[in-house]
Design a protein around this motif. Structure first.
Motif, PDB file in Angstrom:
ATOM      1  N   UNK A  95       0.857  -1.269   0.143  1.00 46.17           N
ATOM      2  CA  UNK A  95      -0.084   0.007   0.038  1.00 46.17           C
ATOM      3  C   UNK A  95       0.900   1.395  -0.079  1.00 46.17           C
ATOM      4  N   UNK A  96       2.062   1.203   0.137  1.00 46.32           N
ATOM      5  CA  UNK A  96       2.941   2.350   0.432  1.00 46.32           C
ATOM      6  C   UNK A  96       3.492   2.597  -1.012  1.00 46.32           C
ATOM      7  N   UNK A  97       3.447   3.819  -1.184  1.00 44.84           N
ATOM      8  CA  UNK A  97       4.329   4.141  -2.578  1.00 44.84           C
ATOM      9  C   UNK A  97       5.605   4.300  -2.538  1.00 44.84           C
ATOM     10  N   UNK A  98       6.246   3.799  -3.418  1.00 42.75           N
ATOM     11  CA  UNK A  98       7.807   3.535  -3.122  1.00 42.75           C
ATOM     12  C   UNK A  98       8.316   4.838  -2.772  1.00 42.75           C
ATOM     13  N   UNK A  99       8.450   6.032  -3.564  1.00 39.71           N
ATOM     14  CA  UNK A  99       8.856   7.069  -3.331  1.00 39.71           C
ATOM     15  C   UNK A  99       8.587   7.636  -1.877  1.00 39.71           C
ATOM     16  N   UNK A 100       7.442   7.407  -1.272  1.00 43.24           N
ATOM     17  CA  UNK A 100       7.361   7.972   0.108  1.00 43.24           C
ATOM     18  C   UNK A 100       8.150   7.046   1.049  1.00 43.24           C
ATOM     19  N   UNK A 101       8.069   5.518   0.644  1.00 36.34           N
ATOM     20  CA  UNK A 101       8.965   4.787   1.617  1.00 36.34           C
ATOM     21  C   UNK A 101      10.499   5.029   1.504  1.00 36.34           C
ATOM     22  N   UNK A 102      10.916   5.333   0.345  1.00 32.97           N
ATOM     23  CA  UNK A 102      12.454   6.021   0.082  1.00 32.97           C
ATOM     24  C   UNK A 102      12.747   7.120   0.897  1.00 32.97           C
ATOM     25  N   UNK A 103      11.695   8.031   0.915  1.00 30.71           N
ATOM     26  CA  UNK A 103      11.863   9.041   1.664  1.00 30.71           C
ATOM     27  C   UNK A 103      11.891   8.909   3.092  1.00 30.71           C
ATOM     28  N   UNK A 104      11.271   8.347   3.590  1.00 25.10           N
ATOM     29  CA  UNK A 104      10.920   7.940   5.074  1.00 25.10           C
ATOM     30  C   UNK A 104      12.253   6.976   5.416  1.00 25.10           C
ATOM     31  N   UNK A 105      12.706   6.070   4.565  1.00 24.31           N
ATOM     32  CA  UNK A 105      13.816   5.072   4.974  1.00 24.31           C
ATOM     33  C   UNK A 105      15.176   6.116   5.017  1.00 24.31           C
ATOM     34  N   UNK A 106      15.181   7.002   3.928  1.00 25.94           N
ATOM     35  CA  UNK A 106      16.200   7.875   4.002  1.00 25.94           C
ATOM     36  C   UNK A 106      16.441   8.633   5.041  1.00 25.94           C
TER      37      UNK A 106
END
Length: 165
Positions: A95-106
């Motif tokens: 359900x998570x957009x990959x760009x959102x997850x990338x931002x959060x994990x970064x």
């Protein structure tokens, strides 16, 4: 006069001829697929050097005992919960957009680096320093994001009916 032919004896191939033909067929296939055969031999050699073949052989020999243990482990209530949690985790990640997850994990990665550096210095900031850091753009951005996260999490919690234990 000649005798009547009563038995017909078929002249078939001998066992040696059949074996020779089979060997010739195998050699022909080996020659046609030599690269694949050599790759397979290399893989098996590496597995043998690692000890994986011995492990696999022992596993196959004890397959009934291993199967019983595996079924016993899967039938535990904790394993059922683990499987359900794993499925829910994969559904959540979907359900998570990959760009959102990338931002959060970064951001989390950077934050963990800073926290580790701070822990190594063993310096405890004063209340004045903590208050001063609240004014930095980075801290304010994080606080704003965390507040939005908490509000969204609250909305999600209120949407799901609560289970009483």
């Amino acid at each position: 006069m000649a005798k009547a032919i009563r038995q017909i004896k078929k002249e078939g191939r001998t066992r040696e001829e059949e074996q020779a033909e089979a060997v010739a067929g195998i050699v022909r296939e080996l020659a046609d697929n030599s690269e694949a055969i050599l790759t397979m031999i290399s893989i098996v050699k590496n597995l043998h050097e690692m000890g994986a073949l011995d492990t696999l052989s022992a596993l196959i020999e004890k397959r009934n005992d291993v199967g019983v243990i595996a079924i016993q482990q899967i039938n535990k209530p904790e394993m059922h919960k683990t499987i359900k949690n794993g499925i829910n985790a994969f559904n959540f990640l979907g359900t998570i957009h990959p760009d959102q997850l990338k931002t959060m994990l970064s951001g989390m990665s950077k934050g963990l680096e800073r926290a580790a550096d701070s822990a190594e210095k063993e310096e405890t900031p004063s209340l004045w320093q903590l208050g001063k850091s609240m004014r930095t753009p980075e801290t304010r951005a994080t606080m704003a994001m965390m507040m939005e996260f908490l509000q969204g999490m609250g909305e999600g919690i209120n949407e799901v009916p609560r289970h009483n234990k």
